[in-house]
Design a protein around this motif. Structure first.
Motif, PDB file in Angstrom:
ATOM      1  N   ALA A   1      -0.474  49.547  -6.897  1.00 58.03           N
ATOM      2  CA  ALA A   1       0.733  50.341  -7.147  1.00 58.03           C
ATOM      3  C   ALA A   1       1.237  50.904  -5.822  1.00 58.03           C
ATOM      4  O   ALA A   1       0.499  51.586  -5.106  1.00 58.03           O
ATOM      5  CB  ALA A   1       0.428  51.475  -8.120  1.00 58.03           C
ATOM      6  N   TYR A   2       2.501  50.635  -5.507  1.00 56.97           N
ATOM      7  CA  TYR A   2       3.079  51.078  -4.243  1.00 56.97           C
ATOM      8  C   TYR A   2       4.351  51.883  -4.484  1.00 56.97           C
ATOM      9  O   TYR A   2       5.130  51.599  -5.397  1.00 56.97           O
ATOM     10  CB  TYR A   2       3.421  49.878  -3.345  1.00 56.97           C
ATOM     11  CG  TYR A   2       2.239  49.020  -2.998  1.00 56.97           C
ATOM     12  CD1 TYR A   2       1.218  49.498  -2.181  1.00 56.97           C
ATOM     13  CD2 TYR A   2       2.138  47.717  -3.497  1.00 56.97           C
ATOM     14  CE1 TYR A   2       0.125  48.708  -1.863  1.00 56.97           C
ATOM     15  CE2 TYR A   2       1.052  46.915  -3.179  1.00 56.97           C
ATOM     16  CZ  TYR A   2       0.049  47.419  -2.359  1.00 56.97           C
ATOM     17  OH  TYR A   2      -1.033  46.637  -2.058  1.00 56.97           O
ATOM     18  N   ASP A   3       4.565  52.886  -3.639  1.00 59.42           N
ATOM     19  CA  ASP A   3       5.815  53.637  -3.646  1.00 59.42           C
ATOM     20  C   ASP A   3       6.050  54.167  -2.242  1.00 59.42           C
ATOM     21  O   ASP A   3       5.106  54.539  -1.536  1.00 59.42           O
ATOM     22  CB  ASP A   3       5.767  54.793  -4.645  1.00 59.42           C
ATOM     23  CG  ASP A   3       7.163  55.199  -5.102  1.00 59.42           C
ATOM     24  OD1 ASP A   3       7.481  55.002  -6.286  1.00 59.42           O
ATOM     25  OD2 ASP A   3       7.941  55.690  -4.263  1.00 59.42           O
ATOM     26  N   LEU A   4       7.310  54.204  -1.846  1.00 57.98           N
ATOM     27  CA  LEU A   4       7.659  54.709  -0.524  1.00 57.98           C
ATOM     28  C   LEU A   4       7.503  56.217  -0.450  1.00 57.98           C
ATOM     29  O   LEU A   4       7.238  56.782   0.619  1.00 57.98           O
ATOM     30  CB  LEU A   4       9.103  54.307  -0.189  1.00 57.98           C
ATOM     31  CG  LEU A   4       9.639  54.656   1.206  1.00 57.98           C
ATOM     32  CD1 LEU A   4       8.821  53.968   2.283  1.00 57.98           C
ATOM     33  CD2 LEU A   4      11.105  54.260   1.323  1.00 57.98           C
ATOM     34  N   ASP A   5       7.638  56.890  -1.589  1.00 62.38           N
ATOM     35  CA  ASP A   5       7.628  58.351  -1.653  1.00 62.38           C
ATOM     36  C   ASP A   5       6.210  58.876  -1.839  1.00 62.38           C
ATOM     37  O   ASP A   5       5.520  58.532  -2.797  1.00 62.38           O
ATOM     38  CB  ASP A   5       8.503  58.791  -2.832  1.00 62.38           C
ATOM     39  CG  ASP A   5       8.683  60.297  -2.920  1.00 62.38           C
ATOM     40  OD1 ASP A   5       8.108  61.017  -2.077  1.00 62.38           O
ATOM     41  OD2 ASP A   5       9.386  60.743  -3.834  1.00 62.38           O
ATOM     42  N   GLU A   6       5.758  59.730  -0.919  1.00 57.96           N
ATOM     43  CA  GLU A   6       4.411  60.301  -1.023  1.00 57.96           C
ATOM     44  C   GLU A   6       4.263  61.159  -2.282  1.00 57.96           C
ATOM     45  O   GLU A   6       3.170  61.268  -2.841  1.00 57.96           O
ATOM     46  CB  GLU A   6       4.098  61.136   0.216  1.00 57.96           C
ATOM     47  CG  GLU A   6       3.892  60.312   1.483  1.00 57.96           C
ATOM     48  CD  GLU A   6       2.561  59.554   1.488  1.00 57.96           C
ATOM     49  OE1 GLU A   6       1.780  59.740   0.533  1.00 57.96           O
ATOM     50  OE2 GLU A   6       2.337  58.769   2.423  1.00 57.96           O
ATOM     51  N   VAL A   7       5.350  61.790  -2.739  1.00 64.57           N
ATOM     52  CA  VAL A   7       5.305  62.566  -3.979  1.00 64.57           C
ATOM     53  C   VAL A   7       4.954  61.651  -5.149  1.00 64.57           C
ATOM     54  O   VAL A   7       4.138  61.986  -6.014  1.00 64.57           O
ATOM     55  CB  VAL A   7       6.645  63.283  -4.238  1.00 64.57           C
ATOM     56  CG1 VAL A   7       6.632  63.966  -5.604  1.00 64.57           C
ATOM     57  CG2 VAL A   7       6.925  64.292  -3.138  1.00 64.57           C
ATOM     58  N   ALA A   8       5.553  60.473  -5.165  1.00 63.45           N
ATOM     59  CA  ALA A   8       5.256  59.514  -6.225  1.00 63.45           C
ATOM     60  C   ALA A   8       3.819  59.034  -6.142  1.00 63.45           C
ATOM     61  O   ALA A   8       3.146  58.870  -7.170  1.00 63.45           O
ATOM     62  CB  ALA A   8       6.217  58.327  -6.130  1.00 63.45           C
ATOM     63  N   VAL A   9       3.338  58.812  -4.935  1.00 63.33           N
ATOM     64  CA  VAL A   9       1.954  58.355  -4.764  1.00 63.33           C
ATOM     65  C   VAL A   9       0.978  59.382  -5.335  1.00 63.33           C
ATOM     66  O   VAL A   9       0.043  59.042  -6.067  1.00 63.33           O
ATOM     67  CB  VAL A   9       1.650  58.078  -3.280  1.00 63.33           C
ATOM     68  CG1 VAL A   9       0.163  57.823  -3.066  1.00 63.33           C
ATOM     69  CG2 VAL A   9       2.463  56.883  -2.785  1.00 63.33           C
ATOM     70  N   ARG A  10       1.221  60.656  -5.035  1.00 63.04           N
ATOM     71  CA  ARG A  10       0.346  61.711  -5.559  1.00 63.04           C
ATOM     72  C   ARG A  10       0.439  61.789  -7.081  1.00 63.04           C
ATOM     73  O   ARG A  10      -0.576  61.908  -7.775  1.00 63.04           O
ATOM     74  CB  ARG A  10       0.715  63.066  -4.943  1.00 63.04           C
ATOM     75  CG  ARG A  10       0.346  63.192  -3.477  1.00 63.04           C
ATOM     76  CD  ARG A  10       0.375  64.648  -3.035  1.00 63.04           C
ATOM     77  NE  ARG A  10       1.698  65.251  -3.185  1.00 63.04           N
ATOM     78  CZ  ARG A  10       2.644  65.223  -2.257  1.00 63.04           C
ATOM     79  NH1 ARG A  10       2.426  64.595  -1.098  1.00 63.04           N
ATOM     80  NH2 ARG A  10       3.808  65.807  -2.468  1.00 63.04           N
ATOM     81  N   ALA A  11       1.664  61.715  -7.603  1.00 66.67           N
ATOM     82  CA  ALA A  11       1.849  61.789  -9.051  1.00 66.67           C
ATOM     83  C   ALA A  11       1.165  60.616  -9.749  1.00 66.67           C
ATOM     84  O   ALA A  11       0.527  60.783 -10.801  1.00 66.67           O
ATOM     85  CB  ALA A  11       3.336  61.803  -9.393  1.00 66.67           C
TER      86      ALA A  11
ATOM     87  N   GLY B   1       4.423  43.926   4.553  1.00 64.06           N
ATOM     88  CA  GLY B   1       3.053  43.970   5.040  1.00 64.06           C
ATOM     89  C   GLY B   1       1.983  43.736   3.999  1.00 64.06           C
ATOM     90  O   GLY B   1       0.793  43.804   4.304  1.00 64.06           O
ATOM     91  N   ILE B   2       2.365  43.453   2.770  1.00 65.68           N
ATOM     92  CA  ILE B   2       1.387  43.226   1.702  1.00 65.68           C
ATOM     93  C   ILE B   2       0.977  41.750   1.709  1.00 65.68           C
ATOM     94  O   ILE B   2       1.827  40.862   1.712  1.00 65.68           O
ATOM     95  CB  ILE B   2       1.963  43.602   0.323  1.00 65.68           C
ATOM     96  CG1 ILE B   2       2.399  45.068   0.322  1.00 65.68           C
ATOM     97  CG2 ILE B   2       0.943  43.336  -0.774  1.00 65.68           C
ATOM     98  CD1 ILE B   2       1.299  46.049   0.620  1.00 65.68           C
ATOM     99  N   ASP B   3      -0.319  41.495   1.690  1.00 66.50           N
ATOM    100  CA  ASP B   3      -0.828  40.131   1.711  1.00 66.50           C
ATOM    101  C   ASP B   3      -1.743  39.913   0.504  1.00 66.50           C
ATOM    102  O   ASP B   3      -2.941  39.707   0.631  1.00 66.50           O
ATOM    103  CB  ASP B   3      -1.584  39.871   3.019  1.00 66.50           C
ATOM    104  CG  ASP B   3      -1.983  38.400   3.157  1.00 66.50           C
ATOM    105  OD1 ASP B   3      -1.350  37.565   2.502  1.00 66.50           O
ATOM    106  OD2 ASP B   3      -2.942  38.111   3.898  1.00 66.50           O
ATOM    107  N   ILE B   4      -1.152  40.005  -0.675  1.00 63.85           N
ATOM    108  CA  ILE B   4      -1.895  39.845  -1.925  1.00 63.85           C
ATOM    109  C   ILE B   4      -1.161  38.820  -2.782  1.00 63.85           C
ATOM    110  O   ILE B   4       0.053  38.920  -2.983  1.00 63.85           O
ATOM    111  CB  ILE B   4      -1.992  41.173  -2.701  1.00 63.85           C
ATOM    112  CG1 ILE B   4      -2.724  42.228  -1.881  1.00 63.85           C
ATOM    113  CG2 ILE B   4      -2.674  40.971  -4.052  1.00 63.85           C
ATOM    114  CD1 ILE B   4      -2.587  43.628  -2.450  1.00 63.85           C
ATOM    115  N   LYS B   5      -1.880  37.831  -3.249  1.00 59.62           N
ATOM    116  CA  LYS B   5      -1.278  36.856  -4.148  1.00 59.62           C
ATOM    117  C   LYS B   5      -1.384  37.396  -5.569  1.00 59.62           C
ATOM    118  O   LYS B   5      -2.482  37.636  -6.072  1.00 59.62           O
ATOM    119  CB  LYS B   5      -2.004  35.516  -4.046  1.00 59.62           C
ATOM    120  CG  LYS B   5      -1.114  34.324  -4.354  1.00 59.62           C
ATOM    121  CD  LYS B   5      -0.039  34.153  -3.280  1.00 59.62           C
ATOM    122  CE  LYS B   5       0.719  32.840  -3.459  1.00 59.62           C
ATOM    123  NZ  LYS B   5       1.790  32.683  -2.471  1.00 59.62           N
ATOM    124  N   ALA B   6      -0.243  37.620  -6.201  1.00 65.31           N
ATOM    125  CA  ALA B   6      -0.228  38.268  -7.508  1.00 65.31           C
ATOM    126  C   ALA B   6       0.180  37.298  -8.608  1.00 65.31           C
ATOM    127  O   ALA B   6       0.999  36.400  -8.392  1.00 65.31           O
ATOM    128  CB  ALA B   6       0.734  39.456  -7.495  1.00 65.31           C
TER     129      ALA B   6
END
Length: 315
Positions: free
Chosen positions: A203-213, A237-242
């Motif tokens: 799970a990724y988000d640019l907003d640190e508030v969202a990351v904490r939530a 920069g993500i290197d994950i095959k999904a």
């Protein structure tokens, strides 16, 4: 402490962007009223666990209410807020009447008033979202209860874009998949993915508030304890095959991430996109098809769309 309330009358399409502007301007939280919520409750085939007639709700457009501590002098920051909101129109967002007002509010009201907007939501036969301060009894043994505390900055699945995305996830997930949730917000999509059998979820988000939530909400749902949550700008920069990439964000932001999504998606995977208002559908579909995707399924609720995309098959 005293608090000041800045309210913006706008259009449904712009509530997420305006909420972000408010938080970046120093707000401690936001609450959203959207006339489409009531319309969508009525059109939702799974219904809603409340009596809609009892709700005192905005009848047209949308309203973003932001709460600022008294240490922030609102008349000083308001011109910048208004300028940034007006600028949203240049990105193709409908900002509605764009009427901004300020008033003082006592802390007790600020701390609890927003909770009245959140109730248990039946998303599908298998998924129900429940605010963590409310009691709820499951209707069946196979009902998955997603417990969320949205704080004051995130919703609990009531917006049609979230509902459509969750229903799309239910269609594609069969168990054992690797899922990337871009713009995770409250983390609801990641939690649902785990309930639906996903093995690894990022799970990724640019907003640190969202990351904490999101991390706090993972903790409310033990099944999601191993979800990888971190700050990141889309898929850079993500290197994950999904096997599944899901993004419930603004249409213009989805367009930016399409090439990276194609690169990170397994050949037989699914790219789920949502947060797309009707006026943006054509431009989004032009970009995804130009970048090697086919539309597998379309989900629609009122003016909002979500799509399940697959990679084009080489002939």
């Amino acid at each position: 402490m005293k608090w000041n309330q800045a309210s913006v009358l706008t259009a449904s399409e712009s509530v997420d962007a305006i909420s972000n502007i408010m938080m970046e301007s120093g707000a401690n939280g936001v609450a959203i009223e959207d006339a489409l919520d009531i319309v969508n409750f009525e059109s939702d085939p799974f219904g809603e666990l409340m009596d809609i007639s009892t709700i005192n709700h905005i009848q047209e457009g949308a309203k973003v209410v932001a709460y600022f501590p008294e240490t922030i002098f609102l008349p000083e920051v308001l011109p910048s807020i208004q300028s940034r909101i007006t600028e949203l129109a240049s990105f193709g967002l409908d900002i509605g009447v764009n009427d901004v007002s300020i008033e003082e509010v006592v802390e007790s009201d600020w701390a609890t008033a927003w909770k009245k907007y959140y109730h248990p939501v039946l998303i599908s036969r298998y998924l129900t979202i429940v605010p963590d301060w409310q009691d709820y009894t499951p209707h069946s043994a196979d009902e998955h209860i997603i417990t969320l505390d949205p704080g004051m900055a995130f919703g609990t699945g009531t917006h049609p874009t979230t509902r459509l995305t969750l229903q799309a996830l239910e269609v594609v997930l069969r168990g054992g998949e690797t899922v990337i949730d871009v713009g995770t917000g409250s983390g609801v999509l990641s939690i649902a993915s785990k309930y639906l059998g996903a093995n690894e979820v990022y799970a990724y988000d640019l907003d640190e508030v969202a990351v904490r939530a999101a991390k706090e909400n993972m903790a409310l749902n033990p099944i999601a304890a191993d979800v990888h949550v971190s700050a990141n700008n889309l898929l850079e920069g993500i290197d994950i095959k999904a096997n599944v990439i899901v993004a419930n964000i603004l249409a213009d932001i989805i367009i930016l991430m399409v090439p990276d999504a194609y690169r990170q998606l397994a050949d037989d995977g699914y790219f789920i996109i949502s947060g797309i208002i009707e006026d943006k559908v054509a431009s989004v579909l032009d970009v995804v098809t130009a970048n090697g995707f086919d539309v597998d399924q379309t989900f629609k609720q009122r003016d909002w769309y979500a799509f399940i995309l697959t990679k084009k098959i080489e002939e």
